[in-house]
Each structure stands twice: as C-alpha cells, then as structure tokens.
Write an enzyme that holds these catalytic residues in place. Sequence first.
Site, short mmCIF file in Angstrom:
data_model
loop_
_atom_site.label_atom_id
_atom_site.label_comp_id
_atom_site.label_asym_id
_atom_site.label_seq_id
_atom_site.Cartn_x
_atom_site.Cartn_y
_atom_site.Cartn_z
N ASP A 31 0.85 -1.20 0.00
CA ASP A 31 0.00 0.00 0.00
C ASP A 31 0.88 1.25 0.00
O ASP A 31 1.89 1.31 0.71
CB ASP A 31 -0.91 0.00 1.24
CG ASP A 31 -2.09 0.94 1.08
OD1 ASP A 31 -3.23 0.47 0.99
OD2 ASP A 31 -1.86 2.18 1.03
N ASN A 87 -12.87 -3.60 2.17
CA ASN A 87 -13.87 -2.53 2.18
C ASN A 87 -14.76 -2.68 0.96
O ASN A 87 -14.25 -2.87 -0.15
CB ASN A 87 -13.18 -1.16 2.17
CG ASN A 87 -12.34 -0.94 3.43
OD1 ASN A 87 -12.74 -1.33 4.52
ND2 ASN A 87 -11.17 -0.35 3.27
N GLN A 94 -14.79 1.99 0.85
CA GLN A 94 -13.96 1.62 -0.30
C GLN A 94 -13.64 2.86 -1.13
O GLN A 94 -14.55 3.59 -1.54
CB GLN A 94 -14.68 0.57 -1.16
CG GLN A 94 -13.82 0.04 -2.30
CD GLN A 94 -14.53 -1.02 -3.14
OE1 GLN A 94 -15.69 -1.35 -2.89
NE2 GLN A 94 -13.84 -1.53 -4.13
N VAL A 96 -10.88 2.73 -3.70
CA VAL A 96 -10.48 2.26 -5.04
C VAL A 96 -11.48 1.18 -5.45
O VAL A 96 -11.60 0.14 -4.81
CB VAL A 96 -9.04 1.69 -5.03
CG1 VAL A 96 -8.70 1.11 -6.40
CG2 VAL A 96 -8.04 2.79 -4.65
N HIS A 100 -10.09 -5.54 -3.67
CA HIS A 100 -8.76 -5.81 -3.11
C HIS A 100 -8.91 -6.22 -1.66
O HIS A 100 -9.83 -5.77 -0.97
CB HIS A 100 -7.85 -4.59 -3.24
CG HIS A 100 -8.43 -3.32 -2.70
ND1 HIS A 100 -9.34 -2.57 -3.41
CD2 HIS A 100 -8.27 -2.68 -1.52
CE1 HIS A 100 -9.69 -1.51 -2.69
NE2 HIS A 100 -9.07 -1.55 -1.54
N HIS A 102 -6.90 -6.08 1.84
CA HIS A 102 -5.76 -5.54 2.59
C HIS A 102 -5.22 -6.61 3.53
O HIS A 102 -6.00 -7.31 4.18
CB HIS A 102 -6.19 -4.37 3.48
CG HIS A 102 -6.70 -3.16 2.77
ND1 HIS A 102 -5.93 -2.04 2.58
CD2 HIS A 102 -7.90 -2.89 2.22
CE1 HIS A 102 -6.65 -1.11 1.95
NE2 HIS A 102 -7.85 -1.60 1.72
#
Length: 112
Positions: A31, A87, A94, A96, A100, A102
């Site tokens: 990240d 998210n 969220q 983006v 995904h 994390h």
Amino acid sequence: MSENCIFCKIVAGDIPANKLYEDDQLIAFHDIHPAAPVHFMIVPKEHIVSLAEANQRHEQLLGRILLLAPILAKEQGLNDGFRTIINTGKGGGQEVMHLHVHVIGGGGPRAM
Ligand code: AMP
Ligand code: ZN
C-alpha cells in the site's frame, strides 16, 4: 481492464507498484500509504468492482486470494498473525473501486 482504474493500471504495468507477488490471476503490492509496518493488498487482475459485484464465477478466485494471504504475510515476517480487510462500496469505506484485500500487520493487534 477498466479505464481510469488505478489498480487496472498497476496490473497493466502502466503505473509502478511495489509488487510482492504476481501470477496469471492475482497481483499483490504494498500500500502506498501503509497503516502499519506491513500493509499490502492482494488484487485480482480481473476488474471486479467490489465484493458486491463478485459472483459464482469468481468463487475460485476469491478462495485463491484468501489462501495467498497467510503465505505472503509470512514472507513479510508476520509470524504471529495479521489482519485482512475488505472494504466494500462507499458505505464500507472503499476508495479504489477494484476489489482488493488488505493484509496488515506488525503494528500491534489493532493497527488500522
Ligand atoms: P480502500 O479504501 O479499501 O479502497 O483502499 C484503497 C487503498 O489503496 C488505500 O489504502 C490506498 O493507500 C491504496 N492505494 C491507492 N493508490 C495506490 C497505489 N497507486 N499503489 C498502492 N496503493 C494504493
Ligand atoms: Zn480495475
């Protein structure tokens, strides 16, 4: 590939990322704004907007992401555990809009 999607651009190699894993279906990179000493995400190469848009066709892909998390976490030195966060949608924080997961650790039990 979705135009203007930052993670699709990383998948395509159009913008750089600090990658730690890649195969034909998945990519993992650190990240850019880490919330803990170790903070990376695992991203499907296919542009799936979020968990809310995933479907039966993605069952194996989603399983692969979750099974990869502990392998990469260990490689990053997270030997006694890590957090996984997904998210989903605006209400889920969220930012983006490309699915995904994390993986976060090394900063105590409640980093992030
Ligand atoms: P989320 O709120 O779950 O959508 O999280 C998006 C995450 O992507 C944030 O933690 C950002 O710091 C991270 N991020 C955004 N752009 C990049 C980038 N170019 N490379 C790596 N991470 C990024
Ligand atoms: Zn995308």
